[in-house]
Design an enzyme around this catalytic site. Structure first.
Site, PDB file in Angstrom:
ATOM      1  CG  ASP A  28      -4.714   1.648  -3.113  1.00  0.00           C
ATOM      2  OD1 ASP A  28      -3.882   2.489  -2.737  1.00  0.00           O
ATOM      3  OD2 ASP A  28      -5.351   1.736  -4.183  1.00  0.00           O
TER       4      ASP A  28
ATOM      5  CG  ASP B 134      -2.832   6.310  -8.542  1.00  0.00           C
ATOM      6  OD1 ASP B 134      -2.590   5.084  -8.576  1.00  0.00           O
ATOM      7  OD2 ASP B 134      -3.614   6.823  -7.721  1.00  0.00           O
TER       8      ASP B 134
HETATM    9  C1  GLA Z   1      -5.730   4.117  -5.897  1.00  0.00           C
HETATM   10  C2  GLA Z   1      -4.720   3.263  -6.647  1.00  0.00           C
HETATM   11  C3  GLA Z   1      -5.244   2.973  -8.027  1.00  0.00           C
HETATM   12  C4  GLA Z   1      -6.575   2.259  -7.910  1.00  0.00           C
HETATM   13  C5  GLA Z   1      -7.541   3.093  -7.103  1.00  0.00           C
HETATM   14  C6  GLA Z   1      -8.827   2.360  -6.833  1.00  0.00           C
HETATM   15  O1  GLA Z   1      -5.815   5.388  -6.453  1.00  0.00           O
HETATM   16  O2  GLA Z   1      -3.483   3.868  -6.683  1.00  0.00           O
HETATM   17  O3  GLA Z   1      -4.328   2.180  -8.736  1.00  0.00           O
HETATM   18  O4  GLA Z   1      -6.390   1.014  -7.295  1.00  0.00           O
HETATM   19  O5  GLA Z   1      -6.993   3.491  -5.872  1.00  0.00           O
HETATM   20  O6  GLA Z   1      -9.716   3.096  -6.095  1.00  0.00           O
END
Ligand code: GLA
Length: 729
Positions: free
Chosen positions: A479, A549
């Site tokens: 990420d 997301d």
């Molecule tokens: C980002 C990712 C999510 C999750 C969060 C965790 O927003 O896109 O899928 O993994 O971080 O903090």
């Protein structure tokens, strides 16, 4: 197919499956562009060069030949300062302060295959016969700079790639102010411009508009390719549809700040250019040093947007993505993020994994919150050791408990970040991007590690590798959750500060190369707050990306449709999440959430233990169904049928490579009272063959399915969806 060189005209003709690209060396030694478009037979194409005398406002570098002005002649890699007033591809500041350059042809070579670009992501060949590469050598003798322009024409993929390499052969340092990857002059401006733009949880909306005089562009200044703009642009003949019209796609294989621009000039010609964003970019090119630009992948199609997408899909799936998982079916996973957020313990995790196993799910992914003392998003990034308060028996014990249920285990990291509240920051306050004497602007209470530094790169590789070798982990979610501010590096001298952002990318690419090659059995998925770095650069290292997301089924129709313009379905992760949806609070049926998520790399992102028995049986059936269609979805040929950007309905379909299996997805967002009967025309079938409905009665001819269409949407209700499967008989 291949690359032709006509010596007496000094003319180059590159052919790929559907396109030709032609340019020529002028008697003056400059390069002039002649043609890019539908494939031409090879012959004398030099007549395509048309020169005309213009007014004194188009100055002439050769006084005795007033037909030569770079203000009017199409260029291959334009410079500023010698009569071309349009956007240049390159600008160099030399030791004497001048930024005027002039590159003249000195030679060329044509090689089989595709030489590697050092340290950058790139499309590749597996056999030399797959492509030919032309390398044009140019020189500015005054500046002491050599320029190499590389062009690769693929023989089996409908694509041409371009990049440039700049070498200082002089005695003094020059500063590169701008070094784009490609620039092409089109003879007119009768095009629409297409871009993929959006925001966090609203990525890659399709935007089309007619070109107009002046420069239209998209760019990122965020240090990553971004949610807001994608490193892609296309020129379309007016009115292009999914199946008809000419499309010129340009996709930059890079994950940092970029620009893509189309400039329409006084004569209504169009200059399309793209590359690293020159804004806040600079590079000290010392004597003997070289600079390599990223690569641009150009696709021409005269079969509309669908034709362009299928060309990108094939190349990116098969000759950009790498590693064992490139051609392998991807596991169905359950991720605990929206199930627990930071609040979990080993029992909870094991229970979700066990529930997943029972339903046929294959992989459990532990998301954020397992390391340091991370109970919220305000700490611990950089401390990649297990949180013993949350997981007292350690990560290896948790992995064992999960794998004992029969599930594989995957883990979340955010390796490029550092929390001010972390041991790493206490030990190395200089390791983040920052500039002296100024605030370090936080985003999600975190700072960005300075990936341009070798010590930072090595430490990340060490920490991540330690965890990955400590337990049987088969998947990693990589990420990256903020954009860059105060982009400076404590290790670079003042005159090199503007190199920081690109050095960051080179450092990141190196780290990803080292980690992914050290762990070839791990499936890596990239993520940046969802789709903030959904770009070809990341796909070279990690064959799939968390698309957004936003897991709402209705929002996802647009996001996945827009993403599919360039990126293959095998690159798109898409999960079913709980309702009301956590991003938009919409409630859609499990079936519709399933049909949207099953149109990509499928998984769940919710607490499976909370399902009722009825829901469990639906989920078990979904999982079973996806296992049947996953090869088709992930590796089949994808066709868009109805666009969510144009109406209430969306449809797309998959046809297996051998043409035998077909899956058609239809979605209708809002119910319409007493609606007209709707027919959906399929595509990509063999009109001469018949197709039997799978899980139903009936055999239909391919021509009728395509030219008359199937009946859809007869059921009432909002957020309605359908899946129709056929098998060729
Ligand atoms: C980002 C990712 C999510 C999750 C969060 C965790 O927003 O896109 O899928 O993994 O971080 O903090």
């Amino acid at each position: 197919m291949g690359i032709f060189y006509t010596e007496e005209k000094r003319l180059f003709h590159l052919q790929t499956v559907e396109a030709s690209y032609v340019f020529q060396v002028m008697p003056t030694g400059h390069l002039t562009h002649l043609y890019y478009g539908k494939k031409l037979r090879h012959g004398d194409l030099s007549w395509l060069q048309v020169r005309q005398e213009r007014s004194s406002f188009s100055p002439n570098p050769v006084p005795e030949d007033r037909t030569i002005s770079f203000d009017t002649l199409p260029q291959e890699y334009p410079v500023y300062g010698t009569s071309d007033f349009r956007n240049p591809a390159i600008q160099l500041k030399q030791a004497n302060g001048s930024t005027v350059t002039e590159f003249l042809y000195t030679g060329h070579s044509i090689v089989r295959g595709k030489p590697q670009l050092e340290g950058l992501p790139q499309s590749y060949v597996e056999q030399e016969e797959e492509a030919d590469t032309l390398i044009i050598q140019l020189e500015d003798a005054v500046a002491g700079i050599k320029l190499e322009l590389s062009y690769t024409a693929y023989n089996n993929y409908n694509a041409i790639t371009r990049s440039a390499r700049i070498t200082n052969t002089g005695e003094t340092t020059s500063e590169i102010l701008r070094a784009l990857s490609a620039s092409i002059d089109f003879p007119h401006a009768d095009y629409e411009w297409l871009q993929l733009s959006g925001a966090w949880v609203r990525e890659r909306e399709i935007i089309r508009k007619p070109l107009t005089v002046g420069t239209q562009s998209v760019e990122s200044r965020r240090g990553s390719s971004s949610h807001q703009q994608n490193p892609f642009a296309a020129l379309l003949t007016p009115g292009v549809t999914e199946v008809s019209g000419e499309v010129f796609g340009f996709s930059l294989v890079y994950s940092g700040s970029f620009v893509a621009a189309a400039e329409v000039d006084q004569f209504k010609t169009t200059r399309l250019s793209l590359g690293i964003n020159p804004f806040e970019f600079g590079w000290q090119l010392t004597p003997g040093a070289s600079f390599q630009t990223p690569e641009v992948v150009m696709v021409y199609s005269d079969q509309g947007l669908g034709g362009m997408s299928r060309s990108y899909h094939a190349l990116y799936r098969e000759r950009l993505a790498r590693g064992k998982f490139r051609d392998q079916q991807r596991p169905i996973l359950v991720n605990n993020w929206e199930a627990t957020y930071f609040n979990f313990n080993a029992d909870k995790i094991e229970s979700i994994a066990a529930a997943g196993k029972e339903l046929g799910i294959e992989l459990f992914v532990l998301d954020d919150g397992w390391f340091g003392h991370r109970d919220s998003d305000n700490s611990s990034l950089g401390d990649w050791t297990v949180d013993k308060k949350k997981l007292p028996d350690g990560l290896d014990n948790l992995v064992k408990r999960v794998t004992d249920t029969g599930m594989q285990f995957g883990l979340w990291f955010e390796p490029e970040m550092i929390s001010p509240d972390s041991d790493l920051y206490k030990a190395h306050p200089d390791w983040c991007l920052h500039v002296p004497d100024r605030r370090r602007t936080e985003g999600r209470q975190q700072l960005v590690l300075d990936m341009s530094r070798k010590d930072v790169q090595d430490e990340i590789v060490r920490m991540i590798s330690d965890i990955l070798s400590s337990a049987p982990i088969t998947y990693v979610k990589w990420d990256m959750n903020r954009n860059m501010t105060e982009i400076g590096s404590a290790q670079l001298p003042a005159e090199r500060q503007k190199e920081t952002a690109h050095r960051y990318m080179l450092g990141l690419y190196d780290v990803m190369e080292r980690i992914t090659s050290a762990f070839p059995d791990i499936l890596f998925e990239s993520c940046s707050g969802g789709g903030g770095r959904f770009d070809p650069g990341m796909l070279y290292y990690m064959p799939q990306t968390w698309t957004s997301d936003n897991t709402d089924a209705v929002s996802r129709l647009r996001i996945q449709y827009g993403t599919s313009l360039v990126y293959p379905i095998s690159a798109m992760a898409s999960h079913i999440s709980a309702v009301p949806n956590h991003q938009v609070e919409r409630t859609t049926s499990l079936e519709t959430r399933g049909n949207v998520a099953m149109s990509g790399n499928f998984g769940y992102e919710l607490d499976l233990t909370k399902f009722t028995d009825e829901e469990k049986s639906i989920v078990a059936a979904q999982v079973e169904l996806y296992k049947e269609i996953r090869e088709l979805v992930q590796f089949g040929v994808f066709y868009r049928l109805l666009s969510p950007f144009e109406g209430n309905e969306t449809a797309w379909m998959f046809v297996s490579k051998d043409g035998t299996d077909v899956a058609v997805f239809y979605f209708r967002v809002l119910a319409e009272p007493n609606a007209p009967l709707a027919r959906l025309k399929l595509t990509g079938l063999d009109p001469e063959r018949d197709y039997a409905l799978v899980n139903g009665e009936g055999v239909y001819s391919g021509d009728a399915l395509m030219y008359a269409g199937i009946s859809v949407g007869s059921k009432n209700g909002d957020f309605h969806s359908e899946l129709h499967r056929f098998k060729r008989v």
